[in-house]
Enzyme design. Structure first.
Site, short mmCIF file in Angstrom:
data_model
loop_
_atom_site.label_atom_id
_atom_site.label_comp_id
_atom_site.label_asym_id
_atom_site.label_seq_id
_atom_site.Cartn_x
_atom_site.Cartn_y
_atom_site.Cartn_z
N ILE A 15 0.83 -1.21 0.00
CA ILE A 15 0.00 0.00 0.00
C ILE A 15 0.86 1.26 0.00
CG2 ILE A 15 -0.35 0.26 2.50
CD1 ILE A 15 -2.96 0.72 -0.31
N SER A 37 12.15 1.07 6.55
CA SER A 37 11.64 -0.25 6.19
C SER A 37 12.81 -1.21 6.21
CB SER A 37 11.00 -0.18 4.80
OG SER A 37 9.95 -1.09 4.66
N ARG A 38 12.54 -2.45 6.57
CA ARG A 38 13.66 -3.40 6.66
C ARG A 38 14.22 -3.72 5.28
NH1 ARG A 38 10.11 -7.71 9.63
NH2 ARG A 38 9.09 -7.24 7.65
N LYS A 91 -5.36 1.84 8.01
CA LYS A 91 -6.45 1.06 8.60
C LYS A 91 -6.08 -0.41 8.61
CE LYS A 91 -8.12 -1.43 6.09
NZ LYS A 91 -7.78 -2.59 5.20
N ASP A 169 -10.08 -7.49 7.12
CA ASP A 169 -9.14 -6.48 6.61
C ASP A 169 -9.81 -5.67 5.49
OD1 ASP A 169 -6.18 -5.44 6.37
OD2 ASP A 169 -6.85 -5.90 4.35
P1 NAP Z 1 2.52 -5.49 3.32
O1 NAP Z 1 2.93 -5.07 1.96
O2 NAP Z 1 2.47 -6.93 3.63
O3 NAP Z 1 3.40 -4.81 4.46
C1 NAP Z 1 3.88 -3.49 4.38
C2 NAP Z 1 5.34 -3.47 4.85
O4 NAP Z 1 5.40 -3.49 6.26
C3 NAP Z 1 6.15 -4.67 4.40
O5 NAP Z 1 6.59 -4.53 3.08
C4 NAP Z 1 7.27 -4.70 5.41
O6 NAP Z 1 8.34 -3.89 4.91
C5 NAP Z 1 6.66 -4.06 6.64
N1 NAP Z 1 6.42 -5.08 7.64
C6 NAP Z 1 5.65 -6.17 7.53
N2 NAP Z 1 5.67 -6.89 8.66
C7 NAP Z 1 6.50 -6.25 9.50
C8 NAP Z 1 6.96 -6.48 10.82
N3 NAP Z 1 6.54 -7.57 11.50
N4 NAP Z 1 7.79 -5.60 11.38
C9 NAP Z 1 8.21 -4.52 10.72
N5 NAP Z 1 7.82 -4.24 9.44
C10 NAP Z 1 6.98 -5.09 8.85
O7 NAP Z 1 1.08 -4.89 3.68
P2 NAP Z 1 0.17 -3.85 2.90
O8 NAP Z 1 -0.70 -4.58 1.95
O9 NAP Z 1 0.98 -2.72 2.38
O10 NAP Z 1 -0.79 -3.41 4.11
C11 NAP Z 1 -0.32 -2.61 5.17
C12 NAP Z 1 -1.50 -1.94 5.84
O11 NAP Z 1 -2.20 -1.18 4.85
C13 NAP Z 1 -2.52 -2.94 6.40
O12 NAP Z 1 -3.03 -2.48 7.62
C14 NAP Z 1 -3.62 -2.98 5.34
O13 NAP Z 1 -4.89 -3.25 5.90
C15 NAP Z 1 -3.55 -1.56 4.82
N6 NAP Z 1 -4.07 -1.46 3.44
C16 NAP Z 1 -3.64 -2.33 2.47
C17 NAP Z 1 -4.20 -2.26 1.19
C18 NAP Z 1 -3.78 -3.21 0.09
O14 NAP Z 1 -4.36 -3.16 -1.01
N7 NAP Z 1 -2.78 -4.05 0.28
C19 NAP Z 1 -5.15 -1.28 0.89
C20 NAP Z 1 -5.50 -0.37 1.88
C21 NAP Z 1 -4.95 -0.47 3.14
P3 NAP Z 1 9.87 -4.31 5.16
O15 NAP Z 1 9.95 -5.80 4.98
O16 NAP Z 1 10.64 -3.53 4.16
O17 NAP Z 1 10.14 -3.90 6.59
#
Ligand code: NAP
Length: 307
Positions: A15, A37-38, A91, A169
């Site tokens: 996101i 970010s890691r 969110k 979610d």
């Molecule tokens: P994601 O890509 O799986 O995670 C985002 C980043 O967070 C990862 O690339 C990772 O970056 C870091 N991360 C993950 N687990 C971690 C941990 N345990 N400790 C530290 N850093 C960590 O998730 P996303 O889809 O972007 O979603 C993130 C949030 O946005 C959620 O709450 C989701 O509900 C919301 N959201 C998502 C979407 C969608 O379409 N995906 C839409 C609207 C809102 P590094 O590995 O580089 O640290």
């Protein structure tokens, strides 16, 4: 952009790259000053892997936007607030309600802005839907939120881990719209939650609320995706389709005062307003419904799920 406020983006994943980075780059309010970010990074933006080091080295970056999944997000949010940074939360705003209350207390104590965002509330047709429903009596409402988890969360196992919320979610996006547009609050009275036998969170949920309001969330829908909310009233029928972006009144397209901003540009404009005015915005109502569903839900077990 001399007046742009420096902001750091934390958790450079799906996101952040899809929505946050383009919205920040396009806004005159913000300058993307760093990422934390890691693994992830953004071209031409200073990248940190350690949050404390970033906070120490960049005291001039006054705002932090957290795009991590909900479980790891709290520690970052608390650390940022304790370092006197304003904080914007993706969110759902936390893994639990209590941890968001804790963040609210810290922000209030320190005079900082905490913004719990609900991007779907910024969809084009949500404000006109809310305006149309004002003063009407809702007799029935139903949410159909059915999408393909493999398409929208490819390989993201955290959604099926405790705190990942499973189908809530996306479902919480529908609840964020419902709670925004309904003229009177409702509360959950029953839920059936369908868990894959190998997972910790539901892949589908059927919810019943007070006042004839129901919801059907399912993450197993392939083909066309459905993000609809239908509301019957004493004087007509409203439908919000495509995640709050299309409004129909009595089966006919309607526009009203539709927002022209995209969802994430609108969130960042709102954050700029909140920081300028020294206020916070944290509405936990959508998450209360999810917590209630987890509390009251009847459990059904279905086939194992693998990405
Ligand atoms: P994601 O890509 O799986 O995670 C985002 C980043 O967070 C990862 O690339 C990772 O970056 C870091 N991360 C993950 N687990 C971690 C941990 N345990 N400790 C530290 N850093 C960590 O998730 P996303 O889809 O972007 O979603 C993130 C949030 O946005 C959620 O709450 C989701 O509900 C919301 N959201 C998502 C979407 C969608 O379409 N995906 C839409 C609207 C809102 P590094 O590995 O580089 O640290």
């Amino acid at each position: 952009m001399p007046d742009a406020v420096k902001i750091a983006l934390v958790g450079i994943g799906k996101i952040a790259l899809d929505q946050h980075v383009p919205a920040i780059h396009a806004s005159p309010d913000w300058q993307l000053a760093a990422t934390v970010s890691r693994k992830g990074s953004v071209a031409d933006v200073p990248a940190f892997t350690d949050f404390d080091r970033f906070l120490d080295q960049h005291p001039e970056v006054s705002v932090v936007s957290l795009c991590l999944p909900p479980v790891p997000r709290f520690a970052y949010a608390k650390t940022a607030l304790m370092a006197n940074r304003h904080v914007m939360l993706e969110k759902p705003p936390g893994a639990t309600l209590a941890e968001v209350h804790a963040l609210q207390a810290i922000a209030a104590d320190r005079g900082l802005t905490l913004y719990a965002t609900w991007h779907s509330r910024m969809a084009h047709a949500v404000a006109p839907a809310k305006a149309w429903l004002q003063g009407r009596t809702v007799t029935r409402a139903h949410i159909t939120w059915r999408e393909d988890v493999r398409k929208w969360h490819p390989g993201q196992d955290w959604v099926f881990e405790p705190g990942g919320m499973g189908v809530f979610d996306p479902g919480i996006n529908a609840l964020s719209i419902l709670t925004e547009i309904l003229p009177a609050p409702v509360h959950l009275t029953a839920a059936t939650l369908t868990f894959p036998e190998n997972r910790q969170t539901p892949i589908a949920a059927a919810l019943t609320f007070s006042d004839n309001v129901t919801a059907d969330f399912d993450w197993r829908q392939t083909g066309p995706q459905t993000w609809d909310i239908e509301v019957a009233t004493d004087t007509g029928h409203l439908a919000l389709r495509t995640g709050g972006n299309v409004l129909e009144i009595d089966g006919e397209p309607a526009t009203g005062e539709a927002s022209i901003m995209g969802e994430y540009p609108a969130l960042y404009a709102r954050m700029a307003d909140l920081v300028r005015s020294g206020t916070s915005e944290v509405d936990l109502t959508p998450m209360i419904h999810v917590a209630d569903a987890m509390t009251l839900g009847r459990r059904v077990v279905t086939d194992a799920f693998h990405f």
